[in-house]
Write a protein that holds these residues in place. Structure first.
Motif, PDB file in Angstrom:
ATOM      1  N   TYR A  35       6.289  22.768 -55.723  1.00 52.40           N
ATOM      2  CA  TYR A  35       6.086  22.884 -57.159  1.00 52.40           C
ATOM      3  C   TYR A  35       6.242  24.375 -57.467  1.00 52.40           C
ATOM      4  N   PRO A  36       6.838  24.746 -58.620  1.00 54.97           N
ATOM      5  CA  PRO A  36       7.032  26.180 -58.867  1.00 54.97           C
ATOM      6  C   PRO A  36       5.734  26.971 -58.730  1.00 54.97           C
ATOM      7  N   LYS A  37       5.845  28.114 -58.091  1.00 51.01           N
ATOM      8  CA  LYS A  37       4.763  29.093 -57.912  1.00 51.01           C
ATOM      9  C   LYS A  37       3.751  28.746 -56.815  1.00 51.01           C
ATOM     10  N   ALA A  38       4.201  27.910 -55.878  1.00 54.95           N
ATOM     11  CA  ALA A  38       3.301  27.529 -54.788  1.00 54.95           C
ATOM     12  C   ALA A  38       3.508  28.363 -53.522  1.00 54.95           C
ATOM     13  N   GLY A  39       4.462  29.303 -53.571  1.00 58.75           N
ATOM     14  CA  GLY A  39       4.714  30.110 -52.374  1.00 58.75           C
ATOM     15  C   GLY A  39       6.108  29.873 -51.801  1.00 58.75           C
ATOM     16  N   THR A  40       7.026  29.450 -52.651  1.00 58.68           N
ATOM     17  CA  THR A  40       8.409  29.162 -52.232  1.00 58.68           C
ATOM     18  C   THR A  40       9.063  30.375 -51.578  1.00 58.68           C
ATOM     19  N   THR A  41       8.962  31.509 -52.252  1.00 62.38           N
ATOM     20  CA  THR A  41       9.654  32.715 -51.788  1.00 62.38           C
ATOM     21  C   THR A  41       9.076  33.164 -50.454  1.00 62.38           C
ATOM     22  N   ALA A 120       2.343  23.490 -50.808  1.00 63.17           N
ATOM     23  CA  ALA A 120       1.517  23.146 -51.964  1.00 63.17           C
ATOM     24  C   ALA A 120       0.436  24.211 -52.146  1.00 63.17           C
ATOM     25  N   ARG A 121       0.033  24.402 -53.399  1.00 60.59           N
ATOM     26  CA  ARG A 121      -0.986  25.409 -53.723  1.00 60.59           C
ATOM     27  C   ARG A 121      -2.004  24.763 -54.641  1.00 60.59           C
ATOM     28  N   ASN A 122      -3.249  25.174 -54.545  1.00 56.10           N
ATOM     29  CA  ASN A 122      -4.268  24.523 -55.376  1.00 56.10           C
ATOM     30  C   ASN A 122      -3.919  24.643 -56.861  1.00 56.10           C
ATOM     31  N   VAL A 128      -2.284  29.304 -63.027  1.00 50.38           N
ATOM     32  CA  VAL A 128      -2.338  30.720 -63.457  1.00 50.38           C
ATOM     33  C   VAL A 128      -1.018  31.419 -63.125  1.00 50.38           C
ATOM     34  N   SER A 129      -0.531  31.181 -61.930  1.00 55.07           N
ATOM     35  CA  SER A 129       0.704  31.843 -61.504  1.00 55.07           C
ATOM     36  C   SER A 129       1.893  31.382 -62.363  1.00 55.07           C
ATOM     37  N   TYR A 130       1.905  30.093 -62.666  1.00 55.32           N
ATOM     38  CA  TYR A 130       2.998  29.538 -63.486  1.00 55.32           C
ATOM     39  C   TYR A 130       2.929  30.094 -64.921  1.00 55.32           C
ATOM     40  N   PHE A 184       0.038  24.439 -46.816  1.00 52.67           N
ATOM     41  CA  PHE A 184      -0.776  24.862 -47.963  1.00 52.67           C
ATOM     42  C   PHE A 184      -0.738  26.384 -48.106  1.00 52.67           C
ATOM     43  N   TYR A 185      -0.560  26.821 -49.328  1.00 59.71           N
ATOM     44  CA  TYR A 185      -0.559  28.261 -49.630  1.00 59.71           C
ATOM     45  C   TYR A 185      -1.854  28.910 -49.129  1.00 59.71           C
ATOM     46  N   GLU A 186      -2.966  28.218 -49.313  1.00 60.73           N
ATOM     47  CA  GLU A 186      -4.270  28.770 -48.919  1.00 60.73           C
ATOM     48  C   GLU A 186      -4.324  29.017 -47.412  1.00 60.73           C
ATOM     49  N   VAL A 219       6.034  39.773 -43.725  1.00 62.60           N
ATOM     50  CA  VAL A 219       5.948  38.837 -44.858  1.00 62.60           C
ATOM     51  C   VAL A 219       4.597  38.919 -45.574  1.00 62.60           C
ATOM     52  N   GLN A 220       3.823  39.970 -45.264  1.00 62.57           N
ATOM     53  CA  GLN A 220       2.565  40.146 -46.010  1.00 62.57           C
ATOM     54  C   GLN A 220       2.890  40.531 -47.451  1.00 62.57           C
ATOM     55  N   PHE A 221       1.967  40.235 -48.339  1.00 61.45           N
ATOM     56  CA  PHE A 221       2.202  40.397 -49.777  1.00 61.45           C
ATOM     57  C   PHE A 221       2.727  41.797 -50.131  1.00 61.45           C
ATOM     58  N   ASP A 222       2.046  42.849 -49.646  1.00 57.66           N
ATOM     59  CA  ASP A 222       2.440  44.213 -50.030  1.00 57.66           C
ATOM     60  C   ASP A 222       3.844  44.547 -49.545  1.00 57.66           C
ATOM     61  N   MET A 246       6.053  39.276 -57.830  1.00 57.66           N
ATOM     62  CA  MET A 246       5.022  39.343 -56.794  1.00 57.66           C
ATOM     63  C   MET A 246       3.780  39.873 -57.509  1.00 57.66           C
ATOM     64  N   ARG A 247       2.961  38.997 -58.030  1.00 55.84           N
ATOM     65  CA  ARG A 247       1.929  39.378 -58.990  1.00 55.84           C
ATOM     66  C   ARG A 247       0.625  39.746 -58.292  1.00 55.84           C
ATOM     67  N   LYS A 248      -0.102  38.768 -57.754  1.00 62.10           N
ATOM     68  CA  LYS A 248      -1.385  39.053 -57.090  1.00 62.10           C
ATOM     69  C   LYS A 248      -1.398  38.553 -55.642  1.00 62.10           C
ATOM     70  N   GLY A 249      -0.843  37.360 -55.435  1.00 62.02           N
ATOM     71  CA  GLY A 249      -0.799  36.807 -54.079  1.00 62.02           C
ATOM     72  C   GLY A 249      -2.172  36.474 -53.514  1.00 62.02           C
ATOM     73  N   LYS A 250      -3.053  35.930 -54.370  1.00 57.83           N
ATOM     74  CA  LYS A 250      -4.436  35.675 -53.924  1.00 57.83           C
ATOM     75  C   LYS A 250      -4.813  34.193 -54.075  1.00 57.83           C
TER      76      LYS A 250
HETATM   77  P1  A3P Z   1       0.832  34.905 -57.934  1.00 56.74           P
HETATM   78  O1  A3P Z   1       1.513  34.790 -59.252  1.00 56.74           O
HETATM   79  O2  A3P Z   1      -0.489  34.205 -57.916  1.00 56.74           O
HETATM   80  O3  A3P Z   1       0.719  36.301 -57.436  1.00 56.74           O
HETATM   81  P2  A3P Z   1       7.011  31.117 -55.793  1.00 56.74           P
HETATM   82  O4  A3P Z   1       7.705  31.913 -54.769  1.00 56.74           O
HETATM   83  O5  A3P Z   1       6.874  29.667 -55.458  1.00 56.74           O
HETATM   84  O6  A3P Z   1       7.570  31.363 -57.151  1.00 56.74           O
HETATM   85  O7  A3P Z   1       5.480  31.600 -55.813  1.00 56.74           O
HETATM   86  C1  A3P Z   1       5.138  32.881 -56.279  1.00 56.74           C
HETATM   87  C2  A3P Z   1       3.676  33.099 -55.978  1.00 56.74           C
HETATM   88  O8  A3P Z   1       3.538  33.304 -54.553  1.00 56.74           O
HETATM   89  C3  A3P Z   1       3.138  34.362 -56.649  1.00 56.74           C
HETATM   90  O9  A3P Z   1       1.743  34.126 -56.850  1.00 56.74           O
HETATM   91  C4  A3P Z   1       3.401  35.390 -55.558  1.00 56.74           C
HETATM   92  O10 A3P Z   1       2.660  36.584 -55.693  1.00 56.74           O
HETATM   93  C5  A3P Z   1       2.963  34.579 -54.344  1.00 56.74           C
HETATM   94  N1  A3P Z   1       3.463  35.168 -53.097  1.00 56.74           N
HETATM   95  C6  A3P Z   1       4.732  35.460 -52.756  1.00 56.74           C
HETATM   96  N2  A3P Z   1       4.777  36.046 -51.555  1.00 56.74           N
HETATM   97  C7  A3P Z   1       3.498  36.133 -51.119  1.00 56.74           C
HETATM   98  C8  A3P Z   1       2.881  36.666 -49.939  1.00 56.74           C
HETATM   99  N3  A3P Z   1       3.581  37.250 -48.994  1.00 56.74           N
HETATM  100  N4  A3P Z   1       1.523  36.578 -49.844  1.00 56.74           N
HETATM  101  C9  A3P Z   1       0.777  35.987 -50.809  1.00 56.74           C
HETATM  102  N5  A3P Z   1       1.315  35.483 -51.946  1.00 56.74           N
HETATM  103  C10 A3P Z   1       2.658  35.546 -52.097  1.00 56.74           C
END
Ligand code: A3P
Length: 285
Positions: A35-41, A120-122, A128-130, A184-186, A219-222, A246-250
């Motif tokens: 689903y969009p924004k679940a951690g696809t990238t 999948a993400r909660n 919020v991410s979407y 799971f994203y979590e 592949v860590q968020f930062d 790459m907004r919050k990643g939390k």
């Molecule tokens: P947030 O908007 O909560 O930060 P998608 O790739 O499906 O569009 O998902 C994007 C969401 O995954 C964003 O969430 C993004 O920050 C988060 N994300 C991408 N890479 C990440 C990583 N390495 N660690 C944690 N979250 C990540």
């Protein structure tokens, strides 16, 4: 937005529908479905590094992830048709991204028994991410304010349809289709290394421990936020002044958006909509 086979869609994902529907998958293809924004990238980049991380240093620093891993059903004038991009991919395996609900996935993926990784993400963090994504992405519908957006999310009137049906539909599929890994994203946030290992074992990859550790670090968020290949800054229709990709990643960022009343209402709706599925999510870790 309009109704397409029972789900809300925009023309960007239906204009090329005949080709999408008749897309010819191969047995060694890997489909990343979310689903969009679940951690696809995130999972796309992990898979790309697992398979091609050592292949071509030039590609690793210059080619954005959305070119390497085409988005099957999308059709934006800024890019060539993505089904064609998939057809032109010279890599083996081809790694392909989709946001389609399980019932709309081209049937050749099932016929070819292709491997599928679903992420999948909660619901609360996903919403919020979407919301922020719809604010910054000019080809997505205007989200309005948060109150309005959350109502819409609860009704399932988002592009790609209701979150509830998406995650539970794919969960049910997992019970009968063994080539599907449901992540799971979590779990990824909690222990990325463990999930990378899980991916390797699903894909039958005997990646060295040092290699897996290197990938886990990269592949860590930062790291991904700084990386041009993954942070999407080259996409012309996204306005990063409004919100970064790459907004919050939390896990748990929903707590800074939901009011107490919204949370109670959401929990009620959730209970109803998810009453027939066994899939369970964590909204904090
Ligand atoms: P947030 O908007 O909560 O930060 P998608 O790739 O499906 O569009 O998902 C994007 C969401 O995954 C964003 O969430 C993004 O920050 C988060 N994300 C991408 N890479 C990440 C990583 N390495 N660690 C944690 N979250 C990540």
């Amino acid at each position: 937005m309009f109704d397409f086979e029972g789900i809300s869609m925009t023309h960007f994902f239906t204009d090329n529908w005949e080709k999408v529907k008749n897309f010819q998958a191969r047995p060694d293809d890997i489909l990343i479905a979310t689903y969009p924004k679940a951690g696809t990238t995130w999972v796309s980049y992990i898979l790309d590094l697992l398979y091609f991380g050592n292949d071509d240093p030039e590609r690793q620093t210059s080619e954005p992830i959305y070119i390497r891993i085409p988005f099957l059903e999308s059709c934006f004038q800024e890019f060539s048709t993505w089904t064609e991009m998939v057809d032109n991919l010279s890599t083996v395996p081809r790694i392909i991204k989709t946001h389609l609900p399980v019932q709309l996935v081209p049937k050749s993926f099932w016929e070819q028994n292709s491997r599928i990784v679903y992420v999948a993400r909660n619901a609360k963090d996903n919403a919020v991410s979407y919301f922020h994504f719809d604010r910054m992405n000019m080809v997505q519908p205007e989200p309005g304010d948060w109150d309005h957006y959350l109502e819409k999310f609860m009704k399932g009137k988002n592009v790609f349809g209701p979150w509830f049906d998406h995650v539970s539909g794919w969960w049910e599929k997992k019970q009968t289709y063994s080539n599907l890994l449901y992540l799971f994203y979590e779990d990824l946030v909690e222990d990325t290394g463990r999930e990378v290992e899980r991916l390797c074992s699903f894909l039958g990859l005997s990646t060295l421990v040092e290699e897996r550790e290197k990938i886990t670090k990269g592949v860590q968020f930062d790291a991904m936020k700084q990386n041009k290949v993954t942070n999407h800054v080259t996409i012309p229709f996204m306005d990063f002044k409004i919100s970064p990709f790459m907004r919050k990643g939390k896990v748990g960022d929903w707590k800074s958006h939901f009011t107490v009343a919204q949370n109670e209402q959401f929990d009620e709706v959730y209970k109803q909509k998810m009453k027939n599925t066994t899939v369970k999510f964590r909204t904090e870790i």
